[in-house]
Design an enzyme around this catalytic site. Structure first.
Site, PDB file in Angstrom:
ATOM      1  N   LYS A  53      -1.749  -0.086  -3.964  1.00 25.08           N
ATOM      2  CA  LYS A  53      -0.723   0.491  -4.832  1.00 25.08           C
ATOM      3  C   LYS A  53      -1.203   0.579  -6.277  1.00 25.08           C
ATOM      4  O   LYS A  53      -1.046   1.619  -6.938  1.00 25.08           O
ATOM      5  CB  LYS A  53       0.566  -0.333  -4.762  1.00 25.08           C
ATOM      6  CG  LYS A  53       1.722   0.298  -5.539  1.00 25.08           C
ATOM      7  CD  LYS A  53       2.978  -0.539  -5.424  1.00 25.08           C
ATOM      8  CE  LYS A  53       2.893  -1.783  -6.267  1.00 25.08           C
ATOM      9  NZ  LYS A  53       4.165  -2.541  -6.331  1.00 25.08           N
TER      10      LYS A  53
ATOM     11  N   ASP B  10       5.972   2.045  -3.943  1.00 25.09           N
ATOM     12  CA  ASP B  10       6.562   0.743  -4.234  1.00 25.09           C
ATOM     13  C   ASP B  10       7.919   0.660  -3.536  1.00 25.09           C
ATOM     14  O   ASP B  10       8.262   1.505  -2.712  1.00 25.09           O
ATOM     15  CB  ASP B  10       6.697   0.539  -5.747  1.00 25.09           C
ATOM     16  CG  ASP B  10       7.728   1.479  -6.368  1.00 25.09           C
ATOM     17  OD1 ASP B  10       8.175   2.428  -5.688  1.00 25.09           O
ATOM     18  OD2 ASP B  10       8.099   1.255  -7.541  1.00 25.09           O
TER      19      ASP B  10
END
Length: 227
Positions: free
Chosen positions: A120, A138
């Protein structure tokens, strides 16, 4: 969800916010990397409060490395998991200086080889700093993708792959920012703000919220009794 709906969703998000930006504050690619690392399981607001003190005097790999873990911790102790983050940031600064001349690498493999940098974080840096097509999923983006029907998936990697596949190419570079902002301020976790949502008529969420003064829908049994 069909392609026409997806295209209309992003056309509306773009019209409302033509140039979406991250809410993390930074002055260089290195500072962006550090801010994203610090933002794991923390709010952008809490990270910005800390980095406003940290970056002006210690905004380079050399200067943060010179602080050491204890010195860095003094700046970031208001952020969750600060001890682990301080350890990873110091180690990352050391590797950036040893392997990359103090510069943040622009490829995924090298980024993910840095301590504390996962998929991420790498996606955020690649997309935001280097303007590469990448989708950092997320909790906000995962929720929006599943709730709206845009790109449902059982985990963040599945959602990431679906988004990269179904989001029209013209919107891919900024899709991450539009979706995260939508999830943060409109399609929130507990009570989504459907009456204020600009894409509510395109969203496939079945349990949309109503305005506070709207009457509750009648059940079929209630409707029969009223008749």
């Amino acid at each position: 969800m069909n392609p026409a709906k997806r295209k209309e969703i992003f056309e509306r998000l773009r019209a409302a916010n033509p140039t979406p930006q991250t809410e993390l504050e930074y002055g260089s690619t290195f500072q962006l990397l550090i801010a994203v690392m610090l933002s794991a399981q923390a709010t952008d607001k809490s990270v910005n409060l800390a980095t406003r003190r940290l970056f002006p005097e210690h905004g380079t790999p050399e200067k943060i490395l010179a602080l050491g873990e204890e010195g860095l911790s003094a700046y970031i102790r208001t952020i969750g998991l600060y001890k682990t983050k301080a350890k990873n940031v110091i180690a990352t600064c050391r590797l950036l200086l040893e392997r990359h001349g103090g510069e943040v690498p622009a490829d995924r493999e090298a980024l993910e080889a840095l301590p504390g940098v996962g998929r991420k974080t790498a996606n955020v840096v690649l997309n935001t700093a280097f303007r590469q097509v990448a989708m950092a999923v997320d909790t906000h983006i995962f929720r929006v993708s599943n709730r709206t029907g845009l790109a449902p998936g059982k985990n963040v990697v599945e959602v990431e792959r679906k988004l990269l596949k179904v989001v029209p190419k013209e919107f891919l570079l900024d899709a991450h920012h539009w979706l995260i902002l939508h999830g943060r301020y409109v399609c929130v976790a507990r009570t989504p703000k459907c009456p204020q949502c600009g894409i509510a008529d395109l969203c496939e969420y079945r349990d949309k919220t109503r305005p506070a003064d709207a009457p509750a829908p009648r059940s079929r049994a209630g409707a029969r009794r009223a008749a």
